[in-house]
Design a protein around this motif. Structure first.
Motif, PDB file in Angstrom:
ATOM      1  N   LYS A 249      35.171  51.109  51.483  1.00 23.49           N
ATOM      2  CA  LYS A 249      34.807  50.890  52.883  1.00 23.49           C
ATOM      3  C   LYS A 249      34.500  49.422  53.191  1.00 23.49           C
ATOM      4  CE  LYS A 249      33.185  55.539  53.921  1.00 23.49           C
ATOM      5  NZ  LYS A 249      33.553  56.243  52.742  1.00 23.49           N
ATOM      6  N   VAL A 250      35.414  48.568  52.771  1.00 22.49           N
ATOM      7  CA  VAL A 250      35.366  47.142  53.105  1.00 22.49           C
ATOM      8  C   VAL A 250      36.763  46.735  53.541  1.00 22.49           C
ATOM      9  CG1 VAL A 250      33.458  46.596  51.533  1.00 22.49           C
ATOM     10  CG2 VAL A 250      35.813  46.405  50.719  1.00 22.49           C
ATOM     11  N   SER A 251      36.898  45.521  54.039  1.00 21.29           N
ATOM     12  CA  SER A 251      38.212  45.065  54.490  1.00 21.29           C
ATOM     13  C   SER A 251      39.083  44.675  53.296  1.00 21.29           C
ATOM     14  CB  SER A 251      38.073  43.866  55.429  1.00 21.29           C
ATOM     15  OG  SER A 251      37.678  42.726  54.707  1.00 21.29           O
ATOM     16  N   ILE A 252      40.378  44.596  53.545  1.00 18.10           N
ATOM     17  CA  ILE A 252      41.331  44.181  52.520  1.00 18.10           C
ATOM     18  C   ILE A 252      41.006  42.756  52.061  1.00 18.10           C
ATOM     19  CG2 ILE A 252      43.768  43.623  52.122  1.00 18.10           C
ATOM     20  CD1 ILE A 252      44.420  45.925  54.109  1.00 18.10           C
ATOM     21  N   GLY A 253      40.618  41.908  53.007  1.00 12.03           N
ATOM     22  CA  GLY A 253      40.265  40.531  52.677  1.00 12.03           C
ATOM     23  C   GLY A 253      39.079  40.441  51.743  1.00 12.03           C
ATOM     24  N   VAL A 254      38.102  41.319  51.938  1.00 11.50           N
ATOM     25  CA  VAL A 254      36.919  41.330  51.074  1.00 11.50           C
ATOM     26  C   VAL A 254      37.312  41.730  49.652  1.00 11.50           C
ATOM     27  CG1 VAL A 254      34.745  42.545  50.636  1.00 11.50           C
ATOM     28  CG2 VAL A 254      35.260  41.706  52.927  1.00 11.50           C
ATOM     29  N   VAL A 255      38.175  42.730  49.540  1.00 11.85           N
ATOM     30  CA  VAL A 255      38.642  43.154  48.211  1.00 11.85           C
ATOM     31  C   VAL A 255      39.408  42.014  47.550  1.00 11.85           C
ATOM     32  CG1 VAL A 255      40.157  44.745  46.968  1.00 11.85           C
ATOM     33  CG2 VAL A 255      38.747  45.586  48.840  1.00 11.85           C
ATOM     34  N   HIS A 256      40.300  41.390  48.295  1.00  8.59           N
ATOM     35  CA  HIS A 256      41.085  40.287  47.752  1.00  8.59           C
ATOM     36  C   HIS A 256      40.177  39.162  47.284  1.00  8.59           C
ATOM     37  CE1 HIS A 256      43.883  36.865  47.704  1.00  8.59           C
ATOM     38  NE2 HIS A 256      44.767  37.775  47.358  1.00  8.59           N
ATOM     39  N   LYS A 257      39.168  38.832  48.081  1.00  6.52           N
ATOM     40  CA  LYS A 257      38.237  37.766  47.723  1.00  6.52           C
ATOM     41  C   LYS A 257      37.455  38.118  46.461  1.00  6.52           C
ATOM     42  CE  LYS A 257      34.504  34.997  49.688  1.00  6.52           C
ATOM     43  NZ  LYS A 257      33.659  34.777  50.869  1.00  6.52           N
ATOM     44  N   ALA A 258      37.025  39.366  46.334  1.00  2.00           N
ATOM     45  CA  ALA A 258      36.278  39.794  45.145  1.00  2.00           C
ATOM     46  C   ALA A 258      37.161  39.715  43.900  1.00  2.00           C
ATOM     47  CB  ALA A 258      35.748  41.212  45.333  1.00  2.00           C
ATOM     48  N   LEU A 259      38.415  40.119  44.031  1.00  3.86           N
ATOM     49  CA  LEU A 259      39.332  40.068  42.885  1.00  3.86           C
ATOM     50  C   LEU A 259      39.642  38.623  42.498  1.00  3.86           C
ATOM     51  CD1 LEU A 259      41.797  42.930  43.902  1.00  3.86           C
ATOM     52  CD2 LEU A 259      40.037  43.003  42.122  1.00  3.86           C
ATOM     53  N   THR A 260      39.835  37.772  43.480  1.00  6.76           N
ATOM     54  CA  THR A 260      40.109  36.358  43.205  1.00  6.76           C
ATOM     55  C   THR A 260      38.912  35.699  42.527  1.00  6.76           C
ATOM     56  OG1 THR A 260      41.566  36.272  45.126  1.00  6.76           O
ATOM     57  CG2 THR A 260      40.778  34.172  44.269  1.00  6.76           C
ATOM     58  N   ALA A 261      37.709  36.012  42.991  1.00  8.15           N
ATOM     59  CA  ALA A 261      36.508  35.445  42.386  1.00  8.15           C
ATOM     60  C   ALA A 261      36.350  35.924  40.949  1.00  8.15           C
ATOM     61  CB  ALA A 261      35.278  35.827  43.217  1.00  8.15           C
ATOM     62  N   ALA A 262      36.660  37.183  40.689  1.00 14.08           N
ATOM     63  CA  ALA A 262      36.561  37.733  39.337  1.00 14.08           C
ATOM     64  C   ALA A 262      37.558  37.041  38.412  1.00 14.08           C
ATOM     65  CB  ALA A 262      36.783  39.239  39.355  1.00 14.08           C
ATOM     66  N   GLN A 263      38.766  36.784  38.909  1.00 17.69           N
ATOM     67  CA  GLN A 263      39.766  36.090  38.084  1.00 17.69           C
ATOM     68  C   GLN A 263      39.327  34.661  37.790  1.00 17.69           C
ATOM     69  OE1 GLN A 263      43.350  36.400  40.350  1.00 17.69           O
ATOM     70  NE2 GLN A 263      43.945  38.372  39.439  1.00 17.69           N
ATOM     71  N   ALA A 264      38.728  34.006  38.779  1.00 20.50           N
ATOM     72  CA  ALA A 264      38.274  32.635  38.581  1.00 20.50           C
ATOM     73  C   ALA A 264      37.153  32.568  37.533  1.00 20.50           C
ATOM     74  CB  ALA A 264      37.791  32.043  39.905  1.00 20.50           C
ATOM     75  N   GLU A 265      36.314  33.583  37.498  1.00 18.77           N
ATOM     76  CA  GLU A 265      35.215  33.622  36.524  1.00 18.77           C
ATOM     77  C   GLU A 265      35.732  33.803  35.112  1.00 18.77           C
ATOM     78  OE1 GLU A 265      32.650  36.764  37.766  1.00 18.77           O
ATOM     79  OE2 GLU A 265      32.010  35.717  39.573  1.00 18.77           O
ATOM     80  N   GLN A 266      36.862  34.489  34.961  1.00 19.01           N
ATOM     81  CA  GLN A 266      37.418  34.753  33.627  1.00 19.01           C
ATOM     82  C   GLN A 266      38.114  33.539  33.038  1.00 19.01           C
ATOM     83  OE1 GLN A 266      39.894  38.155  34.160  1.00 19.01           O
ATOM     84  NE2 GLN A 266      38.178  39.606  34.157  1.00 19.01           N
ATOM     85  N   ARG A 267      38.591  32.624  33.906  1.00 17.00           N
ATOM     86  CA  ARG A 267      39.260  31.422  33.422  1.00 17.00           C
ATOM     87  C   ARG A 267      38.250  30.459  32.837  1.00 17.00           C
ATOM     88  NH1 ARG A 267      42.149  30.482  38.785  1.00 17.00           N
ATOM     89  NH2 ARG A 267      43.211  32.450  38.964  1.00 17.00           N
ATOM     90  N   PRO A 268      38.623  29.766  31.738  1.00 11.73           N
ATOM     91  CA  PRO A 268      37.682  28.810  31.126  1.00 11.73           C
ATOM     92  C   PRO A 268      37.500  27.556  31.932  1.00 11.73           C
ATOM     93  CG  PRO A 268      39.715  28.950  29.822  1.00 11.73           C
ATOM     94  CD  PRO A 268      39.835  29.904  30.956  1.00 11.73           C
TER      95      PRO A 268
END
Length: 112
Positions: free
Chosen positions: A93-112
């Motif tokens: 129950k969030v927008s597509i943009g919010v999901v995309h932003k959360a996924l992008t932030a998670a990927q950025a955290e995994q990168r060294p």
């Protein structure tokens, strides 16, 4: 005052926001512009003072985050299972943009 202007007499304002020599039209326009400028300056100052006071109380401006830790975990888990961003957004129950932003932030955290 309009009698003066009708006789061709200019008005000279010595002090204040409308200081200077005026015809009837210029006096009205200058007063309006000066009042608007003063009002805008006052709004900017009060807004800045408000933000500073809120900062001293430990408050930050802006919207509160939509995604808390539980929603973030749900988004990441659903994506791991291969769900589409659109399906995840509808389920959490969030927008597509919010999901995309959360996924992008998670990927950025995994990168060294």
């Amino acid at each position: 005052m309009s009698d003066l202007f009708e006789r061709g007499i200019d008005v000279k304002v010595l002090e204040g926001i409308a200081a200077g020599k005026h015809t009837e039209r210029s006096l009205i326009i200058d007063l309006a512009l000066d009042l608007a400028e003063d009002r805008r300056r006052d709004i900017v100052r009060k807004t800045k003072d408000g933000f500073e006071a809120a900062g001293r109380r430990g408050r930050a401006g802006g919207r509160r985050p939509v995604v808390d830790d539980n929603k973030r975990a749900a988004i990441l888990a659903r994506r791991q299972r291969g769900e589409s961003i659109r399906t995840i957004a509808a389920g959490v129950k969030v927008s597509i943009g919010v999901v995309h932003k959360a996924l992008t932030a998670a990927q950025a955290e995994q990168r060294p």
